[in-house]
Design a protein around this motif. Sequence first.
Motif, PDB file in Angstrom:
ATOM      1  N   ARG A   1     -25.025  -0.303  56.395  1.00 15.65           N
ATOM      2  CA  ARG A   1     -23.847  -1.151  56.632  1.00 15.65           C
ATOM      3  C   ARG A   1     -24.032  -1.969  57.901  1.00 15.65           C
ATOM      4  NH1 ARG A   1     -18.673   2.193  57.950  1.00 15.65           N
ATOM      5  NH2 ARG A   1     -19.750   2.294  59.955  1.00 15.65           N
ATOM      6  N   ASP A   2     -24.486  -1.306  58.958  1.00 18.99           N
ATOM      7  CA  ASP A   2     -24.684  -2.012  60.220  1.00 18.99           C
ATOM      8  C   ASP A   2     -25.813  -3.041  60.109  1.00 18.99           C
ATOM      9  OD1 ASP A   2     -22.680  -0.452  61.233  1.00 18.99           O
ATOM     10  OD2 ASP A   2     -24.015   0.917  62.314  1.00 18.99           O
TER      11      ASP A   2
ATOM     12  N   ARG B   1     -18.820  -5.036  58.928  1.00 18.28           N
ATOM     13  CA  ARG B   1     -18.112  -4.386  60.020  1.00 18.28           C
ATOM     14  C   ARG B   1     -16.754  -3.887  59.529  1.00 18.28           C
ATOM     15  NH1 ARG B   1     -22.466  -4.450  61.539  1.00 18.28           N
ATOM     16  NH2 ARG B   1     -23.406  -5.557  63.296  1.00 18.28           N
TER      17      ARG B   1
ATOM     18  N   ARG C   1     -12.859  -2.409  59.645  1.00 19.74           N
ATOM     19  CA  ARG C   1     -11.651  -2.513  60.456  1.00 19.74           C
ATOM     20  C   ARG C   1     -11.181  -1.096  60.768  1.00 19.74           C
ATOM     21  NH1 ARG C   1      -5.622  -4.124  58.285  1.00 19.74           N
ATOM     22  NH2 ARG C   1      -4.536  -3.870  60.287  1.00 19.74           N
TER      23      ARG C   1
ATOM     24  N   ASP D   1     -11.312   4.072  59.083  1.00 23.52           N
ATOM     25  CA  ASP D   1     -11.612   2.645  59.028  1.00 23.52           C
ATOM     26  C   ASP D   1     -11.877   2.236  57.584  1.00 23.52           C
ATOM     27  OD1 ASP D   1     -14.386   3.117  58.363  1.00 23.52           O
ATOM     28  OD2 ASP D   1     -14.829   3.409  60.484  1.00 23.52           O
TER      29      ASP D   1
ATOM     30  N   LEU E   1     -13.915  -1.140  55.279  1.00 22.99           N
ATOM     31  CA  LEU E   1     -14.584  -2.442  55.238  1.00 22.99           C
ATOM     32  C   LEU E   1     -13.700  -3.475  54.532  1.00 22.99           C
ATOM     33  CD1 LEU E   1     -18.248  -1.531  54.213  1.00 22.99           C
ATOM     34  CD2 LEU E   1     -17.506  -2.443  56.417  1.00 22.99           C
TER      35      LEU E   1
END
Length: 419
Positions: free
Chosen positions: A177-178, A183, A185, A282, A284
């Motif tokens: 993902r990174d 990124r 939320r 979080d 995405l």
Amino acid sequence: MVTVSRTTVAVVGGGPAGVVLGLLLARAGIAVRVVEKHDDFNRDFRGDTVHASTIRLLDELGLGARFRRLPQSRLDDFSLPMPDGSRLLLGDFSRLRPPYDHVAMVPQWDLLDLLVTAAREEPSFRISMGLAATGTIEENGVVTGVHLRPYRDPDGPVEELRADVVIAADGRDSVLRDATGLRPRSFPVPFDTWWFRLPREPGDQATALVPAFSGTDVLLSFPRPEHHQVAYFAPKGSDAALRAEGLASFRERVARLRPDFADRVDAIASMDDVHVLDVRMDRLPRWWRPGLLCIGDAAHAMSPAGGVGINLAVQDAVATAAVLAPALGRGLRGAALDGTLAAVQRRRTPPAVVVQAAQAVLHRVVFARAFAGALRDGPPLLPVLLARYVPPVRGLYARGIAFGPLPEHAPSWARRPTV
């Protein structure tokens, strides 16, 4: 030296989401390789609550009998303690239809071993342990594979695993993902969790889940066949202060919260036996890029409130397999799969949003109030009144915990008769 290999679907992450997805795709005859950075699944303090939605899925896959042979305990209801010492029954699983009338507590490594054993019965399945993904391979803006290295030997040989589609099931700290610039939320969470074990004695309560409150302290225990897995909750960022108080103070906290554990808190030999989890929540905004899809915690890290994390991740895997396998069967590859990957996000975003919203409510009305010392007079009035005077509400609470929003069913091509 770089080794180049190939598969149709590369799944990075050998947790419940990654392994279930690998199993389902293999049953569709699709070449799939699951990559897990650890050498085994034997790690403590992972999600062990297997909810009814997952138990039903295992039955549909023909794995129910194997699952029920695993060492496990069951939770038959969810209750809250009242100031007078009584318990308020909130979620009554007996109102659900058997055999999906409970939550099973199963060590995650046993569940994963079962799933991998079943997946290895499919000729198109492969799993590689001890390999870590270090980044993605991209061509013309499309993810076409991943770079792999031995997890324990970062200077070891590099492998380029090429794939028609890459699935990031590598958790809330997802490397893939990174690497692709996705990124999440983040949403505020008022607490962190300290996990530890205590011995389980004959006669210990094993069928109900009852949190304990004392002053500003909160504790929850999960019965396992041979021990209690215990979670102590405290305000976020208080790990250093908690450890500075020392072992004796922490034992006193546990004994005050659970007097029935007072005779065994010496099993916490040092503060090294207490493992902190930096709780995050979080999601995405976008779960995919051409050639890559995030699922499970890589797409939406969940709070431990409700213990729904692995079950929601498994549901993601089922939905992914249900739309991805037919698309691959039609010959779609690379950027041509964009619509398929977007369809997974459209289907699985609503349940993730609903569960996280419910967790945020729990954070506010239970945990934040507990840390402020506002639970001395009992839990919030509305759920108390509903549960006490409108008994069907207990069944609704139980169903929400057991199945969650939008539970998935195994695709027809993945089903097997239960042996």
